[in-house]
Motif scaffolding. Structure first.
Motif, mmCIF file in Angstrom:
data_model
loop_
_atom_site.group_PDB
_atom_site.id
_atom_site.type_symbol
_atom_site.label_atom_id
_atom_site.label_comp_id
_atom_site.label_asym_id
_atom_site.label_seq_id
_atom_site.Cartn_x
_atom_site.Cartn_y
_atom_site.Cartn_z
ATOM 1 N N HIS A 141 -5.156 14.808 -29.309
ATOM 2 C CA HIS A 141 -3.963 14.371 -28.574
ATOM 3 C C HIS A 141 -3.534 15.403 -27.528
ATOM 4 N N ILE A 142 -3.849 16.667 -27.755
ATOM 5 C CA ILE A 142 -3.575 17.689 -26.741
ATOM 6 C C ILE A 142 -4.482 17.473 -25.530
ATOM 7 N N LYS A 163 -1.616 6.483 -31.422
ATOM 8 C CA LYS A 163 -0.222 6.802 -31.760
ATOM 9 C C LYS A 163 0.755 5.742 -31.272
ATOM 10 N N ASP A 195 -2.273 23.135 -22.568
ATOM 11 C CA ASP A 195 -1.444 23.892 -23.525
ATOM 12 C C ASP A 195 -2.089 25.222 -23.910
ATOM 13 N N ARG A 205 1.100 4.068 -28.036
ATOM 14 C CA ARG A 205 1.746 4.032 -26.723
ATOM 15 C C ARG A 205 1.768 2.637 -26.114
ATOM 16 N N TYR A 241 0.944 7.132 -18.528
ATOM 17 C CA TYR A 241 1.772 6.157 -19.244
ATOM 18 C C TYR A 241 2.334 5.105 -18.291
ATOM 19 N N TYR A 299 -5.909 14.842 -24.427
ATOM 20 C CA TYR A 299 -5.656 13.612 -23.674
ATOM 21 C C TYR A 299 -4.165 13.358 -23.427
ATOM 22 N N LYS A 300 -3.369 14.405 -23.458
ATOM 23 C CA LYS A 300 -1.920 14.230 -23.309
ATOM 24 C C LYS A 300 -1.514 13.784 -21.903
ATOM 25 N N ASP A 301 -2.419 13.966 -20.924
ATOM 26 C CA ASP A 301 -2.085 13.623 -19.540
ATOM 27 C C ASP A 301 -2.429 12.185 -19.183
#
Length: 243
Positions: free
Chosen positions: A19-20, A56, A165, A58, A27, A22-24
């Motif tokens: 998830h880190i 998660k 991150d 979205r 949305y 692919y956090k970008d």
């Protein structure tokens, strides 16, 4: 630390690092696609939608926000545990293997963001489509949002370093034995990690064969989230609508 397993997705998807990395994800684009898709399918308010391999949640959360009764399912227990904090009267999440029919009927079943083709057994691809067929109400629609293999292979970036991150993810991409691989190496708190993503290099013709065997009909084929016509050489996505 070696984290590769026979079923790589069960270990990789359950980690915080997935998830880190692919956090970008966009949305805003995801919301646009959901609006465009539900409008195209003419889904009425409060229609029931199954978000298959929801992660998660979205897409499921957005679909519920714009008025739909949504169930999100995923094999990742940690992703579902996270998603459950957003449950409402018309939004539910559950751990479920998408190769098996979910015990309910829906107006639409969505399988989004290349959440297909990573099974160890080739037959599981067909089993999943047969399961989607079982999950649909009469006149319901299945949707698979997959990558366009021809475009990906023609534009493949073999190696890159992506820093998110404070973690440097060393990524190597390649085609081998009919699969597109992505090796991911990184170090976190002085410990080395290695994961491999693998997805079957499926083409439109492969899906047509699955659909024929599953007894479903391809209704539309689009090449991007604006629902423009699919072009095998130019389209980044392969979006299939069937019933």
């Amino acid at each position: 630390m070696q984290k590769e397993t026979d079923t790589w997705y069960t270990s990789w998807f359950d980690t915080p690092f997935y998830h880190i990395l692919y956090k970008d994800r966009d949305y805003e684009e995801a919301g646009f696609f959901m609006k465009k898709l539900t409008s195209f399918l003419n889904l009425s308010e409060k229609s029931k939608i199954l978000d298959l391999a929801c992660g998660k949640g979205r897409h499921a959360k957005y679909l519920n926000k714009i008025g739909y009764d949504v169930t999100g399912v995923d094999l990742s227990a940690s992703s579902i545990e996270y998603a459950k904090q957003y449950e409402t009267k018309n939004l539910h999440f559950e751990v479920h293997d998408m190769c098996l029919p979910y015990p309910d009927k829906f107006d639409a079943v969505f399988n989004l963001f290349t959440s297909f083709g990573y099974f160890e057994k080739e037959n599981d691809n067909l089993r999943t489509i047969k399961s989607i067929k079982e999950e649909l109400k009469p006149n319901g629609y299945g949707v698979i949002d997959f990558l366009n293999t021809d475009y990906v292979l023609n534009n493949l970036v073999p190696s890159e370093v992506k820093t998110v991150d404070g973690i440097d993810f060393y990524i190597h991409r390649y085609l081998d034995d009919g699969y597109i691989f992505k090796d991911i190496r990184f170090t976190y708190e002085n410990e080395r990690y290695f994961y491999t993503e693998r997805v079957r290099a499926l083409t439109l013709e492969d899906f047509k064969n699955y659909f024929f065997e599953a007894g479903v009909k391809l209704v539309n084929c689009f090449g991007d989230y604006h629902l423009n016509k699919f072009d095998k050489n130019k389209s980044e996505r392969l979006i299939l609508i069937f019933n």
